[in-house]
Design an enzyme around this catalytic site. Structure first.
Site, PDB file in Angstrom:
ATOM      1  N   ARG A  37       0.827  -1.213   0.000  1.00 19.02           N
ATOM      2  CA  ARG A  37       0.000   0.000   0.000  1.00 19.02           C
ATOM      3  C   ARG A  37       0.866   1.269   0.000  1.00 19.02           C
ATOM      4  O   ARG A  37       0.487   2.273  -0.595  1.00 19.02           O
ATOM      5  CB  ARG A  37      -0.959  -0.011   1.194  1.00 19.02           C
ATOM      6  CG  ARG A  37      -2.111  -0.990   1.001  1.00 19.02           C
ATOM      7  CD  ARG A  37      -3.081  -0.997   2.160  1.00 19.02           C
ATOM      8  NE  ARG A  37      -4.295  -1.714   1.799  1.00 19.02           N
ATOM      9  CZ  ARG A  37      -5.298  -1.962   2.642  1.00 19.02           C
ATOM     10  NH1 ARG A  37      -5.209  -1.556   3.898  1.00 19.02           N
ATOM     11  NH2 ARG A  37      -6.376  -2.610   2.228  1.00 19.02           N
ATOM     12  N   LYS A 198     -17.859 -18.253   2.018  1.00 18.53           N
ATOM     13  CA  LYS A 198     -19.278 -18.186   2.369  1.00 18.53           C
ATOM     14  C   LYS A 198     -20.115 -17.325   1.431  1.00 18.53           C
ATOM     15  O   LYS A 198     -19.733 -16.216   1.072  1.00 18.53           O
ATOM     16  CB  LYS A 198     -19.423 -17.653   3.802  1.00 18.53           C
ATOM     17  CG  LYS A 198     -18.841 -18.569   4.862  1.00 18.53           C
ATOM     18  CD  LYS A 198     -19.106 -18.026   6.255  1.00 18.53           C
ATOM     19  CE  LYS A 198     -18.619 -18.999   7.327  1.00 18.53           C
ATOM     20  NZ  LYS A 198     -18.913 -18.492   8.692  1.00 18.53           N
ATOM     21  N   GLY A 355     -10.540  -9.203  -0.413  1.00 17.67           N
ATOM     22  CA  GLY A 355     -10.307 -10.408   0.381  1.00 17.67           C
ATOM     23  C   GLY A 355      -8.967 -11.072   0.120  1.00 17.67           C
ATOM     24  O   GLY A 355      -7.918 -10.431   0.100  1.00 17.67           O
ATOM     25  N   GLY A 378     -12.492  -3.991   1.296  1.00 14.27           N
ATOM     26  CA  GLY A 378     -13.902  -3.638   1.457  1.00 14.27           C
ATOM     27  C   GLY A 378     -14.431  -2.699   0.396  1.00 14.27           C
ATOM     28  O   GLY A 378     -15.553  -2.866  -0.091  1.00 14.27           O
TER      29      GLY A 378
END
Length: 399
Positions: A37, A198, A355, A378
């Site tokens: 980053r 999920k 993710g 996110g």
């Protein structure tokens, strides 16, 4: 483009430029363990410095909840930025008030200053008007180069753009251009790969994508929920059986929208989840009751790669299997390398992020070969879900 960039800035020598960057990097024992980053924001910082601006960096680190927390100070990060940019980076012990004002006043043209963690103040996450004014007092121009924080309407990510002339930094610009090419105005056919554990964490994502893409590949543990919803016994595989109805409704929506759903036709099964576990490939309808699917098999890989070969645009979020543990990384690696090959040949626009995706692409050795790999997490997911991003929306309004 519907937002201003550094190309729209001229004669900034001596100007105080507040730059929102993402320095929320992983650390261990006070040392940065992954500087990705930081490296991403270097071009913006360097360009402003070389043009003679007084570069004032705003960032958060961790979740201090509006109070100073010594372990979440940005001071050690300043040293890491200094090493990477190979230029002195000054540090101020606060982001507003006397400490910040004194540090800013001492800057020469081209100097770089990192202010302390914006989240040490409650006004940051509340986007408080007075706190925002206090931040703005130290700048003449505002640049947002932190797409990863753009899904939050905080003082330093959205509020400042109401008070100062606002521009997108080079990293923000690259991200927005990649996202526009990915889903905003893509070349078709568009294929999306969505993997991970999920369905429950990606319902909004899947619901949005089936309306926008030509084919949706579902992999990872998520695929088991869709298979079970169609009456297939997935044995001891990770599966959210309570979301069967949700899965069926997504399949129905896809059919209505003309989106092909690509599910595994074979799977790599094992009785235990560990590196080198005894495994075999079985038809997806023949999973033993005591086994679990940990990756997709060769027939499924071929089917996915066939879609990647047809695609002109690929959007990817999440691995196809348990890629962290060999040999259950084969599908993710094989598809990633095929996508990279088509991208390098100029046949495919490929945008990946969110993710575990960055780790998966690095594991496959293709992170530098795709069109764009987002580190945003996110914010990238919320963009894929079709949700508004306050830090981006305000930049569009400035044009």
């Amino acid at each position: 483009m519907t937002f201003k960039t550094l190309d729209d800035l001229s004669d900034i020598a001596g100007k105080r430029v507040l730059v929102r960057v993402d320095l929320n990097v992983p650390t261990k024992d006070g040392k940065v363990t992954d500087a990705t980053r930081i490296e991403r924001v270097v071009p913006t910082i360097r360009e402003l410095s070389e043009k003679g601006a007084k570069v004032i960096l705003l960032a958060h680190f961790g979740r201090p909840k509006g109070e100073p927390v010594e372990e979440m100070s940005l001071k050690p990060i300043a040293a890491a930025v200094e090493d990477i940019i190979d230029q002195r980076v000054h540090f101020a012990a606060d982001c507003i008030g006397e400490a910040a004002a004194t540090a800013v006043a001492g800057l020469e043209n081209g100097d770089i200053l990192l202010l302390e963690n914006t989240r040490f103040h409650k006004g940051e996450e509340k986007n408080d008007a007075e706190f925002t004014k206090a931040l703005a007092a130290n700048g003449d121009i505002y640049i947002n180069d932190a797409f990863s924080a753009a899904h939050r309407a905080h003082a330093s990510t959205e509020g400042l753009a109401h008070l100062l002339p606002a521009y997108a930094g080079r990293t923000m610009q690259a991200e927005l251009e990649a996202l526009e090419a990915g889903l905003g105005n893509p070349k078709r056919p568009v294929v999306a790969i969505v993997g991970g554990a999920k369905v429950s964490t990606k319902i909004d994502l899947l619901t949005n994508l089936v309306k926008k893409v030509d084919a949706l590949v579902i992999g990872g543990g998520m695929a088991n929920t869709f298979l079970a919803a169609q009456g297939i016994d997935v044995g001891k595989s990770l599966c959210e059986h309570d979301l069967a109805e949700t899965a069926r409704s997504i399949l129905t929506e896809a059919e209505t929208s003309g989106c092909a759903i690509v599910l595994p036709v074979d799977g790599v099964i094992a009785r235990e989840f560990k590196a080198g576990a005894a495994n075999e490939v079985v038809d997806i309808k023949a999973i033993p009751a005591d086994a679990m699917v940990l990756d997709v098999g060769a027939k499924s890989i071929a089917a996915v790669n066939d879609w990647v070969s047809k695609a002109e645009t690929l959007v990817w979020n999440g691995p196809l299997g348990a890629f962290e543990i060999a040999p259950f990384d084969k599908a993710t690696v094989a598809v990633a390398r095929h996508a990279a090959s088509r991208t390098k040949s100029g046949a495919l626009v490929s945008v990946a992020g969110g993710g575990d995706t960055v780790s998966a692409m690095n594991h496959a050795g293709v992170a530098d070969d795709l069109t764009y790999v987002s580190t945003a997490g996110g914010a990238f997911l919320e963009w894929m879900e079709g949700k508004p991003l306050p830090g981006v929306d305000i930049l569009h309004q400035q044009k």
